[in-house]
Each structure stands twice: as structure tokens, then as C-alpha cells.
Design an enzyme around this catalytic site. Structure first.
Site, PDB file in Angstrom:
ATOM      1  N   LYS A 123      96.857  27.793  39.444  1.00 10.08           N
ATOM      2  CA  LYS A 123      98.133  27.780  40.165  1.00 10.08           C
ATOM      3  C   LYS A 123      99.069  28.840  39.598  1.00 10.08           C
ATOM      4  CE  LYS A 123      98.557  22.925  41.486  1.00 10.08           C
ATOM      5  NZ  LYS A 123      98.558  23.197  42.922  1.00 10.08           N
ATOM      6  N   ARG A 174      91.309  15.396  46.525  1.00  9.10           N
ATOM      7  CA  ARG A 174      90.419  14.796  47.528  1.00  9.10           C
ATOM      8  C   ARG A 174      89.034  14.488  46.939  1.00  9.10           C
ATOM      9  NH1 ARG A 174      91.496  19.898  51.317  1.00  9.10           N
ATOM     10  NH2 ARG A 174      93.399  19.803  50.070  1.00  9.10           N
TER      11      ARG A 174
END
Ligand code: BES
Ligand code: ZN
Ligand code: ZN
Length: 512
Positions: A272, A346
Site C-alpha cells: 500500500k 476476502r
């Protein structure tokens, strides 16, 4: 802060507080004629100037705090009350007023609850990391409840349980990631299970997860020196609780919460950017929220079976980190190519959903700080949710509204499902440009068959970068109340069903 619920004013208060909306004082019909005139002129002054929304004035020889409960745009009237009570408590604390009395004899139960929650919210502070802890001035609120005293005392007990859960979730979320590793989270959950009657806990470590094929956790967690864990907390209020015995409830519902618990999300090898990284201390908000909610549900002894699955891992960079392009087999047998290591939530949730199926869920609610796309779509005030079941979706909206938590229904758009297909594997962990929908469609691939499911993307609502409503910078506790309310309503529907059965267990006609 202390709250005392009394039937009539004790005369110990230094200040009385009056809530008003649109030039009309709420919950108080005990003003003298003279006071009423003075109040009227104050309310006029607040509408047209020069008074502010919160004023301490002398009325009829009594110091009176005027609290405007009708200000912010877009909030429900119950939320206005929370805000107003929050501001009142802050002011009373700042002004060091020892005892404040609030006349609530004419308040409805939900209005009373809102005011109480607003006072509790004002009491929250997270100063664990400050070198000096400031001692807050202790204000006592005398809540004058008239003939509602017994009823309001009971509500206050429930609000205290809910508030404890909200505080627990916020504290966990605000704690730095090096101090709240997956193992530390497990420690916290163990302590909670130990001290909450009726709550049991099962913990799987890396070795057990791998052995049982929960490869989402293994794939995400193996790059970190802090091993991943999956926790399953269970509470069966359908059998053991006093309330269940009273209601003779025999519902087959099993409500399972699943929470994303990334104690930190660096993005992994798909790193990130630095600017968005510090907030990733909150990437375990889903897990903290489900832990807090089940603690409250068990303490309240709601007559329903509830479980909570916390999917804990740290998404870090290490010499064993998952590589983009790697393929693993999920617990339900589907193969997944890791296209982007930053779409890790997820992957652990695929295990959490499988676990929900294994323990017999009839209804699943998963909570996850899942996508930046949801933050951009709905911001911090509204959570987007998805569902494969219309009745459950409606329940989410209604429960959220009752708890002043806003939910917006998003589509599980099948046209975007193909974008999740991979060349080699069955699926990949990225999909269409509609990022929040792509993530929900991915999760749907792992929902056990014939199970009502809803996914809440709380990426925007779990943590705020500036003070908002009645929360300061940091965790909001979003979702805790709606989860409790959902369990409460699902259990009361079942209780009503039980009451509508005749003695042979058959349903009897109920007049509309
Ligand atoms: N934890 C983030 C999502 C997030 C973003 C939470 C901002 C809170 C605030 C999640 O793991 C993530 O990084 N998602 C990616 C997915 C993408 C790579 C497909 C995202 O949304 O950018
Ligand atoms: Zn990520
Ligand atoms: Zn994440």
C-alpha cells in the site's frame, strides 16, 4: 460519569437540562408559568440569535442547560437526541458541574435509550498511549423518569451492556497493530469467553488451519512472523437462557457473525502507499465488532443461538509471503489465484464463511473493512451491504435505523461475476472495476448453500479521520448495535412464533 434513574427530582442537582426541538421543550411539563415565559424567550433567542445551541442560563432561580436536539442535517430524531446528550455531557464535564438533572418522565423508551447512549459516548476516551492520562471530571446525571422508572432502569442495564461492547470494539480497533497481533486478539477473546457465562470458544492456530484446509488464513498469514488464527465463539441462548425457558422458544435459527480480522494490512507484496497505511490498524474492525456483539448478546441472554467467527491474520511482507499469481485451494474446494495480495480480506473470509457452514449457520452476517471502493462510494456515514435474502436485507435496514447506523443496499450484480474468473484457477481475488461489488461477488462463491447471508463492507464507517457525530478520531464501534438488535429481533420473532403455537405445537390463527 454516573447515571442515577430516579422517579422524582432529588433536589441535589446543580443544573437542570432541558432538551428542545423547534422552539418546543421536550420531556418536561413541570415548568412554572414564569419559567415557561423565560424559556420561550430563550428558545426564540436560540432560533434567531444571540444564543448558541447549548446555553447555561438562569431560569426561575435554577441553573438550566438548554440543549438543542434538532441541529445536524441528515440525522434521525433519535440520533439528534444522542448528539444533544453527547454535547450536554461534554459541556457539563468542561464546566465541572457535579450533578445534572434531566427530566425524562415524558420520554419514550427509545428516546431514553438514545439520550443514555449519547451520555455514554461522551464518556469514551482512548488515552492508553498518552504519557499522561487526564482524569476526567465525574458528572452525575440524575435522570428523572417518573412512572417509567422501573422500565427505564431495565433499559439502562441493557444500554450499559451494549456500551461495554461498543467500548471493547473501539479499544481493540484503536490499539496499535504491534500491540494487538492475532495472538493478542486471541488472548482478549479467551478472557472474554472465560468471564461471559454461556460463551464458549474454539481457537485454531496455523498448524490446525493448514491441517483442516483453511488455506485462506494460511495464504494471507504466512508472510508474517505473527501466525494467523481463526476463533469460533458460540452461545446457545435457544436452550440455556432464562429468557428461552420463559418463551419456550424452539427456533432452528443459528445466526453466525463472521469478522475480518487483519490486525494489520500492509498490502503484502502489492504494498500500500504510505499515506493510507496507518489506518490499517483498523483492518480488524469486523472481528472486533463480532466479538463485542456476541459478548453483549450472551450477557443479555437473548434467546437465540449465535456464533462469531474471527478471521485473524497479519498481511505483512516476509520471505514466505504469498506471491501474486500463487494459487491455493480454499476450504470449499474452489481454487483461487492471488492476483493482488492487498485483496486479502476476502481470502480469510472464505474460511470464515466455510466455518459458518460447518457449524450449521442458517443466517450469516459478515463484517469487513473490505474495499477502498466502498469508502469512495458511501464515505464514513453509510455502510454498503449486500444480501442474497430479501427478508434478511430488510431486517438489516430496519435494525440499523433503530440503532442510528445507516446501511445502503448494494447489488450482487451478476454481470460482473465473470470478471472473477481466472485462466488457471477457478477464481481470482480481483474482479470488475466496481470494487466493492467484485469483493461481495467473490465472497458469495464461499457462502454455504441454502444459507441467508449478508455482507457489510464497513471500510468507511469503522474508523473516522476526524471527530464525527459522537465519536472522536478513530474507531466508531459501527455495527455492534445493529448486530445485537438483529439477534434481539430474530429471537423475539421466534418467541412470538412459539407463543402463537397451540399446545400440540401447531400454529394457531392469529387475528391481525
Ligand atoms: N483493508 C483494505 C480496504 C480498506 C481501504 C479498508 C481503506 C479501510 C480503508 C483491503 O484489504 C484492500 O486493500 N482492498 C483493496 C482491494 C483491491 C486490491 C482489489 C482496495 O480496496 O484497494
Ligand atoms: Zn488489503
Ligand atoms: Zn485489508
Amino acid at each position: 460519569m454516573k447515571t442515577n434513574i430516579v422517579s422524582t427530582a432529588t433536589g441535589k442537582a446543580n443544573v437542570s437540562a432541558l432538551f428542545f426541538v423547534k422552539k418546543s421543550v421536550q420531556f418536561s411539563n413541570v415548568l412554572s408559568e414564569n419559567a415557561e415565559k423565560q424559556v420561550e424567550s430563550v428558545l426564540n433567542g436560540m432560533e434567531d440569535g444571540p444564543f448558541e445551541d447549548l446555553e447555561l442560563l438562569e431560569i426561575d432561580g435554577q441553573s438550566t442547560l438548554f440543549v438543542n436536539a434538532a441541529k445536524e442535517r441528515g440525522l434521525s430524531s433519535l440520533d439528534h437526541l444522542r448528539m444533544a446528550a453527547f454535547r450536554l455531557a461534554k459541556k457539563a464535564c468542561k464546566r465541572q458541574i457535579p450533578v445534572v438533572s434531566i427530566m425524562l418522565a415524558d420520554a419514550a423508551p427509545e428516546q431514553f435509550k438514545s439520550i443514555l447512549l449519547g451520555l455514554h459516548y461522551a464518556d469514551y476516551k482512548f488515552d492508553a498511549y498518552k504519557s499522561k492520562q487526564k482524569e476526567a471530571f465525574q458528572v452525575t446525571f440524575e435522570l428523572v423518569a417518573g412512572e417509567h422508572t422501573a422500565e427505564f432502569k431495565k433499559i439502562a442495564e441493557e444500554v450499559a451492556v451494549e456500551n461495554k461492547a461498543i467500548v471493547l470494539a473501539k479499544n481493540l480497533i484503536n490499539t496499535s497493530s504491534s500491540d494487538l497481533t492475532p495472538a493478542e486478539f486471541v488472548e482478549n477473546a479467551n478472557t472474554i469467553a472465560k468471564y461471559t457465562p454461556g460463551l464458549s470458544i474454539k481457537v485454531r492456530n496455523m498448524k490446525q488451519l493448514e491441517k483442516e484446509g483453511f488455506m485462506g488464513h494460511v495464504t494471507v498469514g504466512k508472510g508474517s512472523s505473527h501466525e494467523p488464527y481463526m476463533i469460533t465463539l458460540s452461545y446457545d441462548g435457544s436452550k440455556s437462557s432464562k429468557k428461552a425457558a420463559k418463551n419456550a422458544r424452539t427456533s432452528a435459527d443459528h445466526l453466525v457473525f463472521v469478522g475480518k480480522g487483519l490486525t494489520f494490512d500492509t498490502g503484502g507484496l502489492c504494498l500500500k502507499p504510505p499515506k493510507s497505511m496507518p489506518e490499517m490498524i483498523s483492518d480488524m474492525s469486523g472481528a472486533a465488532t463480532v466479538l463485542a456483539a456476541i459478548q453483549a448478546i450472551a450477557t443479555l441472554e437473548l434467546p437465540i443461538k449465535v456464533s462469531a467467527v474471527c478471521c485473524l491474520a497479519e498481511n505483512a511482507i516476509g520471505n514466505k509471503s504469498v506471491l501474486p499469481g500463487d494459487i491455493f485451494t480454499a476450504k470449499n474446494g474452489k481454487t483461487v489465484m492471488v492476483d493482488n495480495t492487498d485483496a486479502e480480506g476476502r481470502l480469510v473470509l472464505s474460511d470464515g464463511l466455510a466455518e459458518a457452514g460447518l457449524i450449521g449457520a442458517t443466517h450469516i452476517v459478515d463484517l469487513a473493512t473490505l474495499t477502498g471502493a466502498m469508502v469512495r462510494a458511501l464515505g464514513y456515514a453509510v455502510a454498503g451491504f449486500f444480501s442474497n435474502d430479501d427478508a434478511l436485507a430488510l431486517n438489516v435496514i430496519n435494525c440499523g435505523e433503530a440503532c442510528c447506523e445507516k446501511f445502503w443496499s448494494m447489488p450482487l450484480e451478476e454481470e460482473y461475476a465473470d470478471a472473477l474468473k481466472d485462466h488457471f484457477a477457478d477464481l481470482k481475488n480481483t474482479g470488475s472495476d466496481a470494487g466493492a461489488i467484485a469483493a461481495a461477488l467473490f465472497l458469495q462463491e464461499f457462502v454455504p448453500e441454502d444459507t441467508a447471508w449478508t455482507h457489510w463492507d464497513i471500510a468507511g464507517t469503522a474508523f473516522v479521520n476526524k471527530a464525527w457525530k459522537y465519536t472522536e478520531y478513530g474507531a466508531t464501534g459501527f455495527g455492534v448495535q445493529t448486530l445485537i438488535e438483529l439477534a434481539r429481533r430474530m429471537s423475539s420473532v421466534a418467541s412470538e412464533d412459539a407463543a402463537n403455537k397451540d399446545t400440540d405445537g401447531e400454529y394457531v390463527a392469529v387475528e391481525a
